[in-house]
Scaffold this active site. Structure first.
Site, PDB file in Angstrom:
ATOM      1  N   SER A  99       0.746  -1.163  -0.339  1.00  0.00           N
ATOM      2  CA  SER A  99       0.051  -0.207  -0.339  1.00  0.00           C
ATOM      3  C   SER A  99       0.985   0.756   0.164  1.00  0.00           C
ATOM      4  CB  SER A  99      -0.846  -0.250   0.817  1.00  0.00           C
ATOM      5  OG  SER A  99      -0.197   0.284   2.442  1.00  0.00           O
TER       6      SER A  99
ATOM      7  N   LYS B 208       0.298   4.773   6.565  1.00  0.00           N
ATOM      8  CA  LYS B 208       0.556   5.788   5.763  1.00  0.00           C
ATOM      9  C   LYS B 208       0.739   6.769   5.710  1.00  0.00           C
ATOM     10  CE  LYS B 208      -2.612   1.947   4.598  1.00  0.00           C
ATOM     11  NZ  LYS B 208      -2.539   1.385   3.808  1.00  0.00           N
TER      12      LYS B 208
END
Length: 174
Positions: free
Chosen positions: A40, A83
């Site tokens: 990701s 993230k």
């Protein structure tokens, strides 16, 4: 004059206990090592890279836009996610036609792999929360999804500062 065997053993035990307490203190409050698990955050972070995470920086200040951080997954706090911070409390975010807008301004995101698919309605980030997204936007479970949503400050573990493994890929993160 030689110390007795008992005194020497006592010195060793005290040294080991001090070392363990210091290691636990450092790991809990200062830095921790993390393993990147999944794609990701590509291309910024690759699967199976190892990171040094600064755990104390957010005790003195709030996260900033663009920082890469580790947080507890809201639906399962035993899992950690990594993230990038996209928007801060009070900011507005909107995704339309593959472009991310924060406070009405198109974001320059040289770190993403491809244009962001899907739209996200104009939304204001609530106080005490951030909006995060993976750099590999189209393969990232992030704030756009209800299971993650806005990340509360109390779930943030720390700021990723250094990739240290594999050795040929050592680099700091902005």
């Amino acid at each position: 004059m030689n110390k007795s065997l008992g005194a020497e053993i006592k010195d060793w035990i005290i040294s080991i206990v001090i070392a363990v307490v210091l290691a636990l203190f450092i790991r809990h409050f200062i830095v921790e090592l993390y393993l990147v698990d999944g794609p990701s955050m590509e291309p910024t972070l690759e699967n199976h890279e190892r990171l040094v995470v600064n755990k104390f920086v957010y005790r003195f200040r709030e996260p900033k836009k663009g920082e890469v951080l580790i947080f507890q997954y809201p639906k399962d706090p035993s899992r950690d996610f990594i993230k990038r911070v996209i928007a801060l409390p009070g900011d507005t975010i909107e995704i339309k036609n593959g472009h991310v807008f924060v406070n009405g301004k198109l974001q320059n995101e040289p770190y993403i792999l491809s244009q962001t698919k899907g739209d996200y309605p104009l939304t204001t980030i609530p106080a005490g929360h951030i909006f995060v997204m993976g750099d590999n936007r189209n393969n990232s479970e992030d704030s756009r999804f209800p299971d993650v949503g806005f990340v509360p400050f109390n779930l943030i573990r720390g700021k990723a500062v250094l990739v240290f493994w594999p050795l040929n890929e050592i680099h700091s993160l902005p």
